[in-house]
Design a protein around this motif. Structure first.
Motif, PDB file in Angstrom:
ATOM      1  N   ASN A 231       0.408  -1.144   0.816  1.00 51.73           N
ATOM      2  CA  ASN A 231       0.232   0.101  -0.085  1.00 51.73           C
ATOM      3  C   ASN A 231       0.714   0.646   0.314  1.00 51.73           C
ATOM      4  O   ASN A 231       0.320   2.611  -0.387  1.00 51.73           O
ATOM      5  CB  ASN A 231      -0.885   0.601   0.997  1.00 51.73           C
ATOM      6  N   SER A 245      -5.640   7.812  -3.273  1.00 49.26           N
ATOM      7  CA  SER A 245      -5.644   6.213  -2.764  1.00 49.26           C
ATOM      8  C   SER A 245      -6.036   5.965  -1.456  1.00 49.26           C
ATOM      9  O   SER A 245      -5.369   4.452  -1.449  1.00 49.26           O
ATOM     10  CB  SER A 245      -5.442   5.715  -3.977  1.00 49.26           C
ATOM     11  N   CYS A 247      -2.801   6.320   0.081  1.00 47.22           N
ATOM     12  CA  CYS A 247      -1.469   4.926  -0.176  1.00 47.22           C
ATOM     13  C   CYS A 247      -0.903   5.889   1.479  1.00 47.22           C
ATOM     14  O   CYS A 247      -1.311   6.444   1.652  1.00 47.22           O
ATOM     15  CB  CYS A 247      -1.310   4.955  -0.935  1.00 47.22           C
ATOM     16  N   ASN A 248      -0.089   4.270   1.687  1.00 50.82           N
ATOM     17  CA  ASN A 248       0.659   4.607   2.691  1.00 50.82           C
ATOM     18  C   ASN A 248       1.281   6.578   3.010  1.00 50.82           C
ATOM     19  O   ASN A 248       2.460   6.915   1.430  1.00 50.82           O
ATOM     20  CB  ASN A 248       1.670   4.473   3.519  1.00 50.82           C
TER      21      ASN A 248
END
Length: 488
Positions: A231, A245, A247-248
């Motif tokens: 991720n 999204s 994401c991290n």
């Protein structure tokens, strides 16, 4: 008066003396010019030999390089590969571990007799983690029974190791030939667990040896932080897309708008971890007050590097009282030992010039560790640029270095994090360094009797600069800070 004949006066000697003085001055000037030309030719000859650039001078074949190494040290350069094929033949094994066929038949016919062995299975991630914990807990110092315990003022050499075993072999060979190497503690800090590398390191018999293993490597965390989490934000994704999204670390790209790449962040993490491990965690170094010298797997040392390091340490009081770093390596394309073998200069520590073969003591490290937040939050994935940032922005006593003009630590690696040549195992640089040191040895340019301080050329003041990026992820900041905490 008319018709008077002029009669020459007798020679009183003054004209003769003038003539003789003229001749003597001419002869002296001629001799001086000839001497100067000879010296100039000699300097250029030695300089040209020192550079050792031509193919006619160097031979970078494996046999030629091996011939430059004393026979007892060949064992460090001879690979002994593990059995990956599941079968080996009877008889001798080749130099590279390849099986040799043995012809055997009562009738005289040529046949190959093979013996089956168990297929070699590399350890899996779980086993590697167990081995890393075991090594780090044991803190086993090899060869201590032979060379005695570490003295408080002895030199500790810390080598940062990744996977380039070919270069590591040559570093070990160069260390083995150094004067006073029996007195040091040689620490290998690994961020990749490899049994061939372990076998090589544990084969060392010329000094005390200790292995430590960075426990948060990509190898042991391939699908999770600090490796690559599925991720994680892609490097070049735009911030608004990253936030959509989820994401991290989407909120914190680096200062160039890029997101984290694990393969680049690991080196900085490993550097700060190993420094803290050596100064603040190992039992063998608990009371150590001497120098810690930092090397990497693709370095090569001269046989007088410890001798010169000790001499530099003794002369800091009168040559450079403000110096808190000693540097044995400089990035040069040519090596003029004839002129610079005993000369040093002093200047502020510069990351791009003095990050190879440098040493400092516990006092300097304690001051660096107090500035851990500056190191760990500076948006640059390079440990050396981060260390320079610490010096410029945090340290009350900035890093100031005494540097040798004739390097005693050389960089032999053709490839690394930033550079990928076609042939990453090239022998050209190794051969060049071997020849340079052989010339320096035979012309008595090593082991100088004294040091001479030279005035460095006026250089531009190192400007404060923004980092190279790659270090915007808050997880990296936190991990880095946690690794600077003392555990004893």
């Amino acid at each position: 008066m008319r018709g008077r004949i002029l009669i020459p006066l007798p020679n009183t000697g003054s004209m003769g003396r003038k003539r003789n003085n003229f001749y003597m001055r001419s002869i002296f000037l001629l001799a001086l010019c000839i001497f100067g030309l000879l010296q100039y030719h000699n300097f250029n000859y030695l300089d040209s030999r020192d550079t050792v650039l031509g193919d006619a001078v160097t031979n970078d074949s494996d046999d030629a390089i091996l011939a430059m190494v004393p026979a007892p040290l060949h064992k460090y350069l001879t690979p002994h590969s593990r059995n990956h094929s599941g079968a080996a033949t009877t008889g001798a094994m080749g130099v590279l571990g390849a099986p040799l066929l043995l012809n055997s038949s009562s009738s005289g016919a040529a046949t190959a007799t093979t013996i089956s062995f168990d297929v070699y299975h590399p350890p899996n991630i779980s086993e590697i983690k167990r081995q890393i914990v075991r090594y780090n807990d044991m803190q086993l110092v090899l060869n201590e029974d032979t060379f005695g315990p570490l003295q408080n003022d002895s030199v500790i050499i810390v080598v940062q190791v990744h996977t380039r075993i070919t270069y590591l072999r040559h570093l070990i060979v160069s260390l083995a030939q150094a004067q006073d190497i029996t007195k040091v503690l040689l620490v290998f800090s690994h961020d990749y667990y490899d049994e061939d590398i372990n076998d090589l390191v544990q084969q060392i018999d010329f000094c005390k040896v200790l292995q430590i293993f960075y426990p948060y490597s990509i190898q042991t965390h391939p699908h999770e932080y600090p490796g690559v989490d599925p991720n994680d934000c892609q490097r070049n994704i735009k911030k608004d897309q990253a936030m959509i999204s989820n994401c991290n670390n989407a909120l914190y790209p680096d200062l160039y708008g890029h997101y984290r790449e694990a393969k680049f962040t690991q080196t900085k993490h490993h550097w700060i971890w190993k420094a803290n491990r050596v100064f603040n965690e190992l039992e063998v170094t608990r009371y150590h007050t001497g120098l810690v010298l930092f090397l990497e797997e693709d370095h090569y040392v001269a046989e007088d590097f410890l001798y010169l390091l000790a001499m530099m340490q003794k002369r800091t009081k009168d040559l450079c009282p403000q110096c808190n770093v000693l540097s044995l390596g400089t990035y040069l394309k040519t090596f003029n030992y004839y002129t610079y073998h005993s000369k040093v200069e002093v200047m502020p520590w510069v990351s791009s010039k003095h990050n190879m073969g440098f040493a400092f003591n516990r006092t300097t490290w304690t001051n660096i560790r107090k500035c851990a937040r500056h190191f760990c939050t500076y948006d640059d994935y390079n440990w050396d640029w981060s260390l320079q940032h610490v010096s410029q922005q945090c340290l009350q006593r900035k890093l100031h270095a005494m540097i040798v003009k004739g390097p005693r630590v050389f960089h032999i690696g053709e490839c690394g994090v930033h550079h990928k040549n076609k042939n990453c195992e090239s022998n050209q640089v190794i051969s060049k360094v071997q020849h340079v040191l052989r010339i320096a040895r035979t012309s008595h340019q090593l082991f100088p009797r004294s040091l001479t301080l030279t005035v460095p050329s006026l250089s531009k003041k190192t400007k404060l600069r923004k980092g190279n990026g790659g270090w915007g992820d808050l997880r990296d900041h936190e991990l880095c800070l946690n690794m600077t905490l003392a555990t004893r």
